[in-house]
Write a protein that holds these residues in place. Sequence first.
Motif, short mmCIF file in Angstrom:
data_model
loop_
_atom_site.label_atom_id
_atom_site.label_comp_id
_atom_site.label_asym_id
_atom_site.label_seq_id
_atom_site.Cartn_x
_atom_site.Cartn_y
_atom_site.Cartn_z
N LYS A 130 0.85 -1.18 0.00
CA LYS A 130 0.00 0.00 0.00
C LYS A 130 0.89 1.24 0.00
CE LYS A 130 -0.39 0.30 5.04
NZ LYS A 130 -1.31 0.33 6.20
N GLU A 131 0.30 2.39 -0.27
CA GLU A 131 1.08 3.62 -0.33
C GLU A 131 1.72 3.92 1.03
OE1 GLU A 131 2.92 6.63 -2.15
OE2 GLU A 131 1.58 5.18 -3.12
N PRO A 132 3.06 4.01 1.10
CA PRO A 132 3.74 4.19 2.40
C PRO A 132 3.86 5.66 2.80
CG PRO A 132 5.38 3.87 0.69
CD PRO A 132 4.04 3.82 0.01
N SER A 133 2.76 6.37 2.77
CA SER A 133 2.80 7.81 3.04
C SER A 133 3.28 8.12 4.46
CB SER A 133 1.42 8.43 2.81
OG SER A 133 0.43 7.75 3.57
N GLU A 134 2.85 7.30 5.44
CA GLU A 134 3.26 7.56 6.82
C GLU A 134 4.75 7.32 7.01
OE1 GLU A 134 0.87 5.34 9.50
OE2 GLU A 134 -1.02 6.29 8.92
N SER A 191 7.61 3.74 12.48
CA SER A 191 6.68 3.78 11.35
C SER A 191 7.04 2.71 10.32
CB SER A 191 6.71 5.16 10.71
OG SER A 191 5.86 5.21 9.59
N VAL A 231 7.04 7.59 4.62
CA VAL A 231 7.71 8.69 3.92
C VAL A 231 7.73 9.94 4.79
CG1 VAL A 231 7.54 10.27 1.96
CG2 VAL A 231 7.22 7.82 1.61
N SER A 232 6.61 10.24 5.43
CA SER A 232 6.52 11.42 6.28
C SER A 232 7.47 11.34 7.47
CB SER A 232 5.08 11.59 6.78
OG SER A 232 4.97 12.69 7.67
N TYR A 235 4.80 -0.66 9.28
CA TYR A 235 4.42 -0.94 7.89
C TYR A 235 4.84 -2.35 7.49
CZ TYR A 235 3.93 -0.33 2.83
OH TYR A 235 3.57 -0.47 1.52
N GLY A 288 9.15 8.77 -2.90
CA GLY A 288 8.46 9.69 -2.00
C GLY A 288 9.38 10.71 -1.37
N GLN A 331 11.49 11.02 5.87
CA GLN A 331 11.91 11.82 4.72
C GLN A 331 13.21 12.57 4.95
OE1 GLN A 331 8.81 14.37 3.23
NE2 GLN A 331 9.56 14.18 1.13
N LEU A 380 9.84 4.27 -1.44
CA LEU A 380 10.25 5.25 -0.44
C LEU A 380 11.13 6.34 -1.07
CD1 LEU A 380 11.07 2.94 2.62
CD2 LEU A 380 8.99 4.26 2.20
#
Length: 470
Positions: free
Chosen positions: A302-306, A324, A308-309, A328, A357, A312, A354
């Motif tokens: 799934k999109e690893p937005s958390e 985090s 990446v945030s 995941y 992102g 980063q 990653l």
Amino acid sequence: MDCFQNVNCLKGSLCCQLLLFIIWIRSFQDVMAQERWLEPIHTSSVLDLANAPTSGLFDPIEISPAVIPHNPYTSDPGAPMYPTFPTTYDPILTGKCPVNFSAISSILDKTASDCSQPLAALVGNVICCPQFSSLIHIFQGFYSINSDKLALQNSVANDCFSDIVSILSSRGANSSIPSLCTIKSSNLTGGTCPVKDVSTFEKIVNTRNLLESCSTIDPLKECCRPICQPAIMAATLQISGKLTVNDNKNVEGQVNHIDYLNGCKGVVYSYLSRKLSSESANTAFRIISACKVNKVCPLKFKEPSEVVSACQNVAAPSPSCCSSLNTYIAGIQKQMLITNKQAIICATVFGSMLRKGGVMMDVYELCDVDLKDFSIQAYGQQGCLLRSLSADVVFDNSTGFFSFTCDLSDNIAAPWPSSSSITSVSLCASEMSLPALPTSETLKNRGFKSGISDFLVSIFSFFVFSTLLY
């Protein structure tokens, strides 16, 4: 004098304590997991693992009954259940499939074990589906061994396919393997391939080259320098009337074209099954399947937005980033067992996501992410990666347990991609078969998972320092 003797005694006592402490610490490094066999009527709250390999990259360990821990608390839907083994029974057959199934009983038994009811979904991509596909090829060739046919008619194919699934289910296999492996009765028919008889096949195809190429397959070379696969494809194109695979811009036509070629490829497999022993054919088909399986990552990301945030802008081990990332990956670990080479692809795919992102730092190294972290875990920390070569699930009649061989159970670091593109991944490059074993240099930064060992080192340092004060 008494005072001096007391001091010497004290020093001697401390030296003894230090020596015992060193021996105690060393025992943590040399400890071996003890294998424990369970009685069939007893279930354990944890999975018992056998000894880890002592050296070498491909020294396997045996995990029995599987890498699935027993979960006594059924209220937790996330944890996998301990496999229960169904009793065998006599199958109910259609009576319309004119085949003596006892003649291929060994292949049926192997498939039933590889697709056992409690494990099929977890090993489907790597073990079950390749073996089930091989069984279908072998049956297709075996069905008309005394005739000139290389495929079954549609009505007979439906009945025989139903009987195959019934027999496998009666021997403990999961009854849903046709849908799990996307294999249907039509796979036995040769589809719309124009050549379905032996005489025509042998007039068109260089059968001598085909048999020489596929009779004995080198499992280490076939995937990177294939011999059998090109011979099968050449025969497929010849009997299909296509000298090359034409590019078709029409999507629907392209799908039909692929189905057309797949039907002819099934006919080629059927011919090989007639000419080779069932064991030789099964080995060849499994090796070819392994080559295809190890080229892709079967996991869904799934999109690893958390992640990446949180990761980063990190340049050093960060608790929030690693937390985090580990959360995941814990979700990924619930999907399925994968091979060591699939783990390399999966780590590269996820790392590329990653990087795309904006995560530039190697968070695998910072957070101590290993290859085994991408496969199903036991104890929540003991990962099992299956070997890249074809292997089987084995049923032990004496214990009632299934077992299979795991590989790369050591802490092999997950490779961080050099860019956000995954097109550069190659498992055939001589310099990149698998990541190297950890060295003393790579062990310097073990991330947040090594807190216990770091704590023990701190205690040891304090003990030595306090001893020197005397």
